[in-house]
Design a protein around this motif. Sequence first.
Motif, mmCIF file in Angstrom:
data_model
loop_
_atom_site.group_PDB
_atom_site.id
_atom_site.type_symbol
_atom_site.label_atom_id
_atom_site.label_comp_id
_atom_site.label_asym_id
_atom_site.label_seq_id
_atom_site.Cartn_x
_atom_site.Cartn_y
_atom_site.Cartn_z
ATOM 1 N N LEU A 173 0.721 -0.998 -0.056
ATOM 2 C CA LEU A 173 0.084 -0.051 -0.093
ATOM 3 C C LEU A 173 0.971 1.202 0.201
ATOM 4 O O LEU A 173 2.214 1.183 0.228
ATOM 5 C CB LEU A 173 -0.989 -0.056 1.280
ATOM 6 C CG LEU A 173 -1.953 -1.236 1.509
ATOM 7 C CD1 LEU A 173 -2.440 -1.083 2.974
ATOM 8 C CD2 LEU A 173 -2.841 -0.937 0.278
ATOM 9 N N HIS A 175 1.350 4.909 1.908
ATOM 10 C CA HIS A 175 1.367 5.387 2.958
ATOM 11 C C HIS A 175 2.072 6.599 3.058
ATOM 12 O O HIS A 175 3.247 6.784 3.487
ATOM 13 C CB HIS A 175 1.459 4.580 4.117
ATOM 14 C CG HIS A 175 1.274 5.039 5.528
ATOM 15 N ND1 HIS A 175 0.353 6.137 5.993
ATOM 16 C CD2 HIS A 175 1.977 4.846 6.723
ATOM 17 C CE1 HIS A 175 0.507 6.509 6.981
ATOM 18 N NE2 HIS A 175 1.492 5.702 7.627
ATOM 19 N N THR A 199 -3.112 3.603 5.161
ATOM 20 C CA THR A 199 -3.175 3.757 3.611
ATOM 21 C C THR A 199 -3.723 5.210 3.099
ATOM 22 O O THR A 199 -4.654 5.350 3.747
ATOM 23 C CB THR A 199 -3.879 2.547 2.972
ATOM 24 O OG1 THR A 199 -3.815 2.752 1.724
ATOM 25 C CG2 THR A 199 -5.409 2.615 3.302
#
Length: 314
Positions: A173, A175, A199
Amino acid sequence: MKYFLSVICTILCFNAAAQRPAFKVIPLGVKGGMDESNLSAYLAAPQGSSNYICLDAGTLHAGLQKAVRNGLFKKPAGDVLRQNVKAYFISHPHLDHVAGLIINSPDDTAKTIYGLPFCLDVIKDKYFSWKSWANFADAGEIPQLKKYHYNPMTPAEATPVAQTELSVQAFPLSHSAPFQSTAFLVRSKDAYLLYLGDTGADAVEGSDKLLQLWQTVAPLLKAKQLTAIFIEVSFPEEQPRKQLFGHLTPSLLMQEMHTLDSLAGPHAVKDLPVVITHIKPSGNNEAAIHKQLTGMNALHLRLIFPEQGKLLAF
């Protein structure tokens, strides 16, 4: 008549089995900051099993104490940690996701720490390093106390978890790009649970990581095999986009859920349990996020706001 009753019984038994929860989850910590006794950590196990994996480990002991007080375990919190928690899956190495693991390591038993390589490298180099904490792992600075074993995961590759009936896949993900986080897709037989670490939304992050994840899980959702999604909403709508730091707001979450719904088919997410994690507890954030999510829930998600030490079943 006997045949008719047999058919009815078979149908009822099938429906009961289909509705029976596949997973039990015990939140050990649900917040996204401020309160060090209640930071991201979720125990997950198949129904009927007492062998858990820990998805993130911001808070361990305080959460286990609450679970014990709530009657979820019949032994002291320290014994649960040592005997029932079989492995850690860490989404990213920010302190609110690893502090419990680090602090409790002297009293823990041998376990594997799973994660994508970027995450495990930080734990190895910055935390279990002798500069900040004793090296309880089997890699990194010498001497190595060899209590923990690092298991780097390959994205999308299913990893069986020893001493459990579970397997887990990891998906990267975004971030607060270029920093990364991880989503873990947990499987028990033919049922799946999806846990996302911190996220940002694809539209804000300039990424397609969430789109790729939704494309992966959409067939599971369509087949009624995806039992729940754990996903963060850290800030209310009032938070400026430039100050999200790789997190979601209620409207950004709903945009992502619309994307998933479009991929899985019309109304696919209706009644899907969506567990809201990592709320920043500052000011009026919790009440605002709850109100805003409820008001935006045109998809009819089953929104769940978890409480520390209280059992969830999916």
